[in-house]
Design a protein around this motif. Structure first.
Motif, mmCIF file in Angstrom:
data_model
loop_
_atom_site.group_PDB
_atom_site.id
_atom_site.type_symbol
_atom_site.label_atom_id
_atom_site.label_comp_id
_atom_site.label_asym_id
_atom_site.label_seq_id
_atom_site.Cartn_x
_atom_site.Cartn_y
_atom_site.Cartn_z
ATOM 1 N N LEU A 14 7.802 0.816 5.393
ATOM 2 C CA LEU A 14 9.008 1.253 4.700
ATOM 3 C C LEU A 14 8.820 2.710 4.295
ATOM 4 C CD1 LEU A 14 11.759 0.632 3.381
ATOM 5 C CD2 LEU A 14 10.511 -0.077 1.330
ATOM 6 N N ASP A 15 9.628 3.608 4.878
ATOM 7 C CA ASP A 15 9.537 5.009 4.492
ATOM 8 C C ASP A 15 10.304 5.220 3.195
ATOM 9 O OD1 ASP A 15 8.820 7.904 5.723
ATOM 10 O OD2 ASP A 15 10.666 7.998 4.561
ATOM 11 N N ILE A 51 0.856 -1.189 0.000
ATOM 12 C CA ILE A 51 0.000 0.000 0.000
ATOM 13 C C ILE A 51 0.888 1.234 0.000
ATOM 14 C CG2 ILE A 51 -1.781 1.275 1.251
ATOM 15 C CD1 ILE A 51 -2.582 -1.368 2.589
ATOM 16 N N LEU A 52 0.739 2.075 -1.006
ATOM 17 C CA LEU A 52 1.453 3.350 -1.045
ATOM 18 C C LEU A 52 0.632 4.379 -0.289
ATOM 19 C CD1 LEU A 52 3.700 5.225 -2.039
ATOM 20 C CD2 LEU A 52 2.426 5.510 -4.177
ATOM 21 N N TYR A 53 1.184 4.872 0.821
ATOM 22 C CA TYR A 53 0.502 5.883 1.637
ATOM 23 C C TYR A 53 1.161 7.218 1.370
ATOM 24 C CZ TYR A 53 -1.026 8.496 5.768
ATOM 25 O OH TYR A 53 -1.552 9.454 6.604
ATOM 26 N N ALA A 54 0.428 8.153 0.746
ATOM 27 C CA ALA A 54 1.002 9.442 0.326
ATOM 28 C C ALA A 54 0.048 10.578 0.653
ATOM 29 C CB ALA A 54 1.311 9.410 -1.168
ATOM 30 N N LEU A 98 4.149 2.310 -9.487
ATOM 31 C CA LEU A 98 4.191 1.047 -10.217
ATOM 32 C C LEU A 98 4.427 -0.138 -9.289
ATOM 33 C CD1 LEU A 98 6.235 2.123 -13.368
ATOM 34 C CD2 LEU A 98 3.870 1.306 -13.333
ATOM 35 N N ALA A 99 5.236 0.067 -8.251
ATOM 36 C CA ALA A 99 5.577 -1.033 -7.350
ATOM 37 C C ALA A 99 4.467 -1.365 -6.369
ATOM 38 C CB ALA A 99 6.853 -0.701 -6.590
ATOM 39 N N SER A 100 3.525 -0.470 -6.188
ATOM 40 C CA SER A 100 2.478 -0.680 -5.181
ATOM 41 C C SER A 100 1.247 -1.324 -5.801
ATOM 42 C CB SER A 100 2.099 0.664 -4.546
ATOM 43 O OG SER A 100 1.570 1.532 -5.529
ATOM 44 N N ASP A 101 0.383 -1.829 -4.927
ATOM 45 C CA ASP A 101 -0.864 -2.471 -5.351
ATOM 46 C C ASP A 101 -2.082 -1.603 -5.099
ATOM 47 O OD1 ASP A 101 0.274 -5.148 -6.027
ATOM 48 O OD2 ASP A 101 0.839 -5.099 -3.923
ATOM 49 N N ALA A 102 -1.944 -0.610 -4.235
ATOM 50 C CA ALA A 102 -3.067 0.278 -3.932
ATOM 51 C C ALA A 102 -2.503 1.577 -3.382
ATOM 52 C CB ALA A 102 -4.015 -0.363 -2.917
ATOM 53 N N LEU A 103 -3.283 2.635 -3.531
ATOM 54 C CA LEU A 103 -2.896 3.949 -3.024
ATOM 55 C C LEU A 103 -3.854 4.374 -1.927
ATOM 56 C CD1 LEU A 103 -1.313 6.705 -3.228
ATOM 57 C CD2 LEU A 103 -3.075 7.407 -4.879
ATOM 58 N N VAL A 104 -3.284 4.848 -0.812
ATOM 59 C CA VAL A 104 -4.070 5.499 0.237
ATOM 60 C C VAL A 104 -3.585 6.938 0.323
ATOM 61 C CG1 VAL A 104 -4.586 5.613 2.701
ATOM 62 C CG2 VAL A 104 -4.508 3.400 1.548
ATOM 63 N N MET A 137 1.881 -4.586 3.542
ATOM 64 C CA MET A 137 2.956 -3.698 3.967
ATOM 65 C C MET A 137 2.637 -2.293 3.449
ATOM 66 S SD MET A 137 6.274 -4.464 1.533
ATOM 67 C CE MET A 137 7.228 -3.195 2.386
ATOM 68 N N VAL A 138 3.301 -1.273 4.026
ATOM 69 C CA VAL A 138 3.034 0.114 3.663
ATOM 70 C C VAL A 138 4.316 0.775 3.184
ATOM 71 C CG1 VAL A 138 2.398 2.407 4.530
ATOM 72 C CG2 VAL A 138 1.064 0.411 5.202
#
Length: 753
Positions: free
Chosen positions: A594-595, A542-545, A607-613, A573-574
C-alpha cells in the motif's frame, strides 16, 4: 567471454582518443574488451590505439583498408566482439567514472534485457556539463524490463548508438547492422527499440558527449547531410517488412518530420546552396511516408505541413515571427512579474512600519507543504495552552485542506501572507521563510528543524556539492542570526545544530514536538488508524520509509517489495512512504503493498504500523520513541557516506537489526530477529540517547517557556515509566530467535560528533 565489448571507431580524433580509451580502461568494472577500429585515419589514431593495445591485453585494434565511415566501422567492431553486451563510444567522447559498473548492476537487476538505455551529458570547452534535457524518459520507476509499447517516450531520446548497451546475441539474431553515410544511428536505433523483447533504463549519466568547436559531423556543412533521406527510407522499409510494426508508422513519421526540420533549420549543417534541394526532397519524403490522421499538436501539424508542401520561405518567415512572439510574450510576462514583486515589497515595507500584533503567530514548513511536522505540533500547542494567540498557517493552496478549521490559511507570496509575516509576533518554521523576510524588533522566531540529524546539515554540506545543491552559506548564517529559539530533541541535536547553524539563539532541549502525538496515542487511536488504512486484523504492517538519495536523479525503492512479501508470507503487508523530495509514489499499491506517500500524517502511519524499515531517514529517531521494532536497510553505505555523510556510524549504534541487502532483510523478518531480544536491547540504548525528552509534552514546554514566560515547566517522565502505544504485532506468536551478531568496533554518539 567478457561482459562488455566496448567498440570505438576512430577517425581524425587524435586529440581526444587518448582520453576516450583511458576512460574505458580505468572503469571500476574491469570485465570488458576494448575494440578500437582505425577507420583509415590519416592522423595518429592508429598509433595511439597500438600504444594502448601494447599495455593492456583487453585492447584489440581493427584496421580498415579505406575510410568507410562510422557505420561500417562499428560493424567491423561488432564482427570481432565476444562480449555479452555491445557498448558503442565515439572516439571524441568519454565514459563517466564507474559507468560500466552502474550499467552492469542495472542489467543484472532487470534480468539481462535486450537493450539498456542510459543517459549522457554534453561537455563544453568551458568545462560546463549539461545533462540531457529528455532524461525524464529514463525514470527507473515502474516495472522493468518492459517493451517499447509500454514506454514509447523512449523514441523522443536522441537516436544515437552510444547511449545504449545491446545484448550481442539479440543484435545478431535480429540482423541489426549500421548502414553507411551520415545519420547512420537512425536505421539502427529505431529497429533496435521496436524489435527488442525487453528494455530497461538507467537514469544515470554514463557518457560525456564532447561538443567540439569544429570537426564534428553534425557541425560541418556538407551535402552528406542529404543522407538523412536514405536513412529514413531504410527505417520505413524495415516497418514495411513486418506488418506487426505498422502501428509505429505515425510516431516515426512525426519523428522524421521533426528531424528533417532540425536539419533544414540548422545553418551549421546545410550549405545555403542545398536548402532548396533539401526542401524539395523533404516534401517528397513527407508525402511518401505520411500517415493521414496521425494525431499531433497544431503547431507540429503546421510545421510538418509547411515542410511537406515545400514552402521553405513561408516556414522561415513563420519561424522568425514565432521567435519574435515568444520573446515579446516572455518580456511582457517578465515585466508583470517584476511589477508584482515590486508592489509586494513596497506593501511589506509599509506593513513593517505598523505596530506588531502580540496575539498573532505564523507557522509554515519547508516546501510550503501542508499542516504537520514540528510547526504543526507547536501550532496545536499554541491553540491549547495560549488560546489568546491567533494562529495562521502558510502553505500552497493545494495543501490548505490539511489546516485545522480554527487556523487561518495563508498562501505564500500574497499580500495577506506578507502582512502576517510583517506584523505577527511569533514566526515558527522548520526550514526557511521567504528570502525577503526581515525580522523586526520584537518578533520571536522559533526554528524547529525537521528531526534529529543523522545526515550532514548546514555548514557541514560545504564540501558535499551533491547534497548542498548550491546552498547559500551567507544566507544560511544570516538566517541563523535571526533565530531566537531552536527546538532540540536531544543532546546530539543540540551539539549539531549549534555547530552547523551558529548564531546567538537559545536552544530549547525539550524533545521533538512532532512525537507528542505518538506518546499520547491510545489503543483505540491505533485501532482506528489501522482500520482507516485497511490493515487486516492480525497482520504485521511494516512501514517502509527510505530517505532521499542526493546522488540519484531518480529516486526509487531499493527493495522489491512484492518479492519481500512473497518470501515473508500472508501475515505481512508493507506501507510504502516516499520521501517528500521523491516526487511521486514510492511503489504501486497492489496486493499487500500500500503506497501511503500521499498520506498527510507520517505520525499516523507510525502509529498504525508494527515495525519500521528505513535506511538513513530521521524518522527512525521519532519511531524509536514508540518502542517498536526498527530494521535498518543499510544499502549503498559507501555511496551515501560519500555524497551526504552521517554524524555517527549507524552500524555501530543501530536502533535494531541491520540488513545490508534485500535477502538479509527477509531473513531478519522471517527468523524473528526484527523483534528479538537483541533488537530490543539495541532499541533501548538508542532510545536512551535520542529520545530522553519525548514524553508527549515537548510542544507544551516550548509554548509555556516562549509564549507564557514560565520557568517551572512540566517534568519529563522517565523512559522506564513510559508505556508505548500498543501495536497489533504484540499479540502475534513469536518464532524462535537466533542471536543477531553485534557490529564490530562500538562507538558512542559523542565519539562520532
Amino acid at each position: 567471454m567478457p561482459r562488455f565489448s566496448v567498440i570505438v571507431p576512430a577517425y581524425q580524433v587524435q586529440a581526444y582518443l587518448h582520453a576516450c580509451l583511458e576512460s574505458v580502461l580505468s572503469q571500476s568494472y574491469p570485465d570488458l574488451e576494448l575494440i578500437v577500429v582505425d577507420d583509415c585515419s590519416p592522423d595518429a589514431c592508429g598509433a595511439i590505439a597500438d600504444e594502448f593495445a601494447a599495455r593492456d591485453p583487453r585492447v584489440r585494434v581493427v584496421r580498415l583498408p579505406e575510410n568507410a565511415g562510422l557505420g561500417p566501422a562499428r560493424n567491423a567492431g561488432m564482427e570481432r566482439a565476444d562480449g555479452d553486451y555491445l557498448v558503442f563510444l565515439d572516439g571524441d567522447d568519454t565514459l563517466a567514472p564507474h559507468a560500466l559498473r552502474a550499467i552492469a548492476d542495472r542489467i543484472k537487476e532487470t534480468g539481462d534485457p535486450d537493450v539498456l538505455v542510459y543517459d549522457y551529458a554534453r561537455t563544453y570547452l568551458t568545462g560546463e556539463t549539461v545533462r540531457n534535457q529528455a532524461a525524464r524518459h529514463l525514470t527507473e520507476r515502474g516495472p522493468a524490463p518492459f517493451r517499447l509499447t509500454d514506454r514509447p517516450g523512449l523514441l523522443k531520446l536522441l537516436m544515437v548508438a552510444w547511449n545504449k548497451a545491446v545484448r550481442r546475441e539479440f543484435a545478431e539474431r535480429a540482423g541489426l547492422t549500421f548502414p553507411p553515410g551520415y545519420y547512420e544511428d537512425t536505421p539502427w536505433t529505431y529497429p533496435l527499440l521496436m524489435t527488442a523483447g525487453s528494455i530497461a533504463t538507467l537514469d544515470r549519466v554514463c557518457v560525456h558527449y564532447r561538443q567540439r568547436r569544429r570537426g564534428s559531423i553534425l557541425g560541418t556543412p556538407s551535402e552528406r547531410h542529404l543522407d538523412v533521406f536514405a536513412q529514413y527510407d531504410r527505417v520505413f522499409a524495415f516497418l514495411d517488412a513486418d506488418p506487426e510494426l505498422a502501428r509505429w508508422r505515425p510516431v516515426l513519421y512525426r519523428r522524421m518530420a521533426d528531424h528533417l526540420t532540425t536539419v533544414f533549420t540548422r545553418p551549421d549543417r546545410l550549405p545555403r546552396s542545398l536548402r532548396a534541394e533539401f526542401a524539395r526532397r523533404a516534401r517528397a519524403h513527407c508525402r511518401r511516408h505520411r500517415v493521414p490522421g496521425a494525431p499531433a499538436p497544431l503547431p507540429v501539424r503546421l510545421r510538418h505541413a509547411l515542410l511537406r508542401l515545400g514552402l521553405r520561405r513561408t516556414y522561415e518567415a513563420l519561424r522568425l515571427a514565432s521567435a519574435l512572439r515568444r520573446r515579446t510574450v516572455a518580456g511582457g510576462a517578465g515585466l508583470l512579474r517584476v511589477a508584482r514583486s515590486a508592489a509586494l515589497r513596497a506593501h511589506y515595507r509599509v506593513q513593517r512600519r505598523l505596530p506588531l500584533r502580540a496575539d498573532r503567530a505564523v507557522f509554515a514548513v519547508d516546501g510550503d507543504l501542508g499542516y504537520g511536522c514540528n510547526p504543526g505540533a507547536l501550532e496545536e500547542a499554541f491553540r491549547t495552552f495560549a488560546p489568546h494567540v491567533r494562529t495562521a498557517w502558510a502553505a500552497d493552496p493545494a495543501h490548505h485542506h490539511t489546516v485545522p478549521t480554527g487556523t487561518r490559511r495563508l498562501t505564500p507570496g500574497t499580500a495577506a501572507c506578507w502582512t502576517a509575516l510583517a506584523r505577527s509576533r511569533y514566526l515558527v518554521h522548520n526550514g526557511s521563510f521567504d528570502a525577503g523576510l526581515v525580522k523586526r524588533e520584537g518578533q520571536i522566531l522559533i526554528q524547529t528543524r525537521a528531526g534529529t540529524p543523522l545526515k550532514h546539515m548546514g555548514l557541514d554540506l560545504q564540501e558535499r556539492p551533491a547534497a548542498a545543491r548550491g546552498t547559500d552559506v551567507a544566507r544560511l548564517l544570516r538566517e541563523a542570526d535571526s533565530w531566537d529559539y531552536v527546538v532540540s530533541a536531544n543532546r546530539h541535536s543540540t551539539l549539531t545544530w549549534e555547530r552547523v547553524h551558529p548564531g546567538g539563539h537559545t536552544t530549547l532541549e525539550y524533545g521533538q514536538p512532532r512525537t507528542d502525538v505518538l506518546q499520547r496515542a491510545t489503543p483505540a487511536d491505533v485501532a482506528r488508524l489501522r482500520e482507516s488504512l485497511g490493515i487486516p486484523e492480525g497482520t504485521v504492517a511494516i512501514l517502509y520509509a527510505p530517505t532521499h538519495r542526493d546522488y540519484r536523479r531518480t529516486q526509487r525503492a531499493a527493495l522489491d517489495l512484492e518479492r519481500v512479501l512473497t518470501r515473508l508470507g500472508p501475515r505481512f503487508m508493507v506501507l510504502a512512504r516516499a520521501h517528500p523530495r521523491h516526487g511521486g509514489p514510492l511503489a504501486e499499491s497492489r496486493g499487500r503493498v500500500l503506497d501511503v506517500s500521499g498520506h498527510p500524517s507520517v505520525e499516523s502511519l507510525c502509529l498504525a504500523s508494527d515495525a519500521l524499515v528505513t535506511d538513513y531517514s530521521a524518522l527512525m529517531f521519532d519511531y524509536a520513541g514508540l518502542d517498536r521494532p526498527i530494521v535498518i536497510h543499510a544499502d549503498e553505505p559507501e555511496a551515501f557516506e560519500a555524497a551526504r555523510g552521517t554524524y555517527f556510524d549507524l552500524r555501530s549504534l543501530p536502533p535494531g537489526a541491520i540488513a545490508r541487502d534485500e535477502d538479509e532483510l527477509i531473513d531478519i523478518f522471517a527468523g524473528g530477529h526484527w523483534r528479538g531480544s537483541r533488537s530490543a536491547q539495541l532499541r533501548a540504548a538508542f532510545r536512551e540517547r535520542f529520545c530522553p525528552w519525548d514524553d508527549g509534552r515537548a510542544a507544551e514546554r516550548v509554548v509555556r517557556r516562549v509564549v507564557l514566560g514560565q520557568s517551572d515547566l512540566p517534568p519529563v517522565v522517565p523512559l522506564a515509566e513510559r508505556r508505548p502505544a500498543p501495536s497489533a504485532a504484540s499479540a502475534l506468536p513469536r518464532p524462535p530467535l537466533a542471536t543477531v551478531p553485534q557490529p564490530a568496533g562500538p562507538r558512542t554518539v559523542t565519539d562520532s560528533l
